[in-house]
Design a protein around this motif. Structure first.
Motif, short mmCIF file in Angstrom:
data_model
loop_
_atom_site.label_atom_id
_atom_site.label_comp_id
_atom_site.label_asym_id
_atom_site.label_seq_id
_atom_site.Cartn_x
_atom_site.Cartn_y
_atom_site.Cartn_z
N UNK A 144 -7.91 14.44 25.34
CA UNK A 144 -8.33 15.71 24.75
C UNK A 144 -9.48 15.51 23.76
N UNK A 145 -9.37 14.46 22.94
CA UNK A 145 -10.41 14.21 21.94
C UNK A 145 -11.73 13.84 22.61
N UNK A 146 -11.67 13.00 23.64
CA UNK A 146 -12.88 12.61 24.35
C UNK A 146 -13.57 13.82 24.97
N UNK A 147 -12.79 14.69 25.59
CA UNK A 147 -13.38 15.89 26.19
C UNK A 147 -13.98 16.81 25.14
N UNK A 148 -13.36 16.86 23.96
CA UNK A 148 -13.86 17.74 22.91
C UNK A 148 -15.20 17.27 22.36
N UNK A 149 -15.36 15.96 22.20
CA UNK A 149 -16.56 15.44 21.55
C UNK A 149 -17.63 14.93 22.51
N UNK A 150 -17.30 14.79 23.78
CA UNK A 150 -18.30 14.38 24.78
C UNK A 150 -18.07 15.21 26.03
N UNK A 151 -18.15 16.50 25.85
CA UNK A 151 -17.75 17.47 26.88
C UNK A 151 -18.54 17.33 28.17
#
Length: 243
Positions: A144-151
């Motif tokens: 979730x964090x990866x998708x949020x910051x490197x969408x």
């Protein structure tokens, strides 16, 4: 979200929650969280350097045959599980207790694609009459964090791919211990890469991930509808960290 290139990114202190993190992973008989069963499990603790300071592994006899497809992924056959595995009820109770101990101590627990592991553990607990963890908190989900910051990064977001992207070594993928530790180290890599934007408090990060996961599910739903993979009235479940 505007992002600076690594060579121009100012130095920021990494968040406080990287200092001690729990890690949790399950390998199972399949992907149906309501009906599939635990085969192996890992619960551990990492320090700020990503070193393992506490770890426990389980092998269960799930009580049902392990499909060949699942065995090919994690390497545990029905024969091995029946011969060497502990009773499922015992494993489920011990895993629940180990995870709950970390959460009750306020230690964030990292789980990659957290709704899968926490939901399956919940259903296993209910199945075996063990008090279930119904609202795990605080949880960190590197997916979730990866998708949020490197969408907009192209490519798959499996743990193996994301670990490679952040230069995190993953030996023995699909072994619960290897996946759990790698997920924790990916969370630490994310903390370092995006320290300028991440909250210092794991509880605040948990709250933000609820909204991020919901938005990510809505975006993926829209895409799947556009390519005909979902009907217009269907929606992906964006509940997080448990469904």
């Amino acid at each position: 979200m505007e992002q600076w290139q690594p060579e121009t990114l100012p130095l920021f202190a990494t968040p406080e929650w990287v200092k001690v993190m729990g890690v949790f992973d399950l390998e199972t008989t399949g992907v149906d969280v309501a009906n599939d069963r635990i085969v192996t499990a890992h619960v551990g603790l990492l320090d700020a350097s990503g070193s393992v300071i506490r770890a426990r592994d389980w092998l269960a006899d799930p009580g049902i045959p392990i499909p060949d497809g699942a065995a090919a992924i994690h390497g545990i056959s029905t024969e091995v599980a029946r011969r060497d595995g502990a009773p499922a009820a015992t494993v489920v109770e011990e895993v629940v207790c180990a995870v709950r101990e970390l959460l009750d101590a306020g230690i964030p627990v990292v789980a990659y694609n957290a709704p899968y592991d926490f939901s399956l553990l919940k259903h296993e607990a209910i199945r075996h009459g063990v008090p279930a963890i119904l609202d795990p908190f605080p949880v960190i989900d590197p997916l979730v964090v990866d998708k949020a910051y490197d969408r907009w990064r192209r490519g798959k977001r499996t743990l193996s791919v994301v670990a490679a992207h952040y230069a995190v070594r993953l030996d023995g993928a699909h072994q619960a211990s290897a996946d759990a530790v790698a997920a924790g180290r990916v969370a630490q890599a994310l903390a370092e890469r995006f320290a300028a934007w991440l909250p210092d408090d794991a509880r605040e990060l948990h709250t933000r991930q609820i909204a991020w996961a919901r938005a990510q599910a809505a975006s993926l739903t829209e895409y799947f509808v556009s390519i005909g993979r979902l009907d217009a009235d269907e929606r992906l479940d964006g509940s997080w960290p448990i469904r």
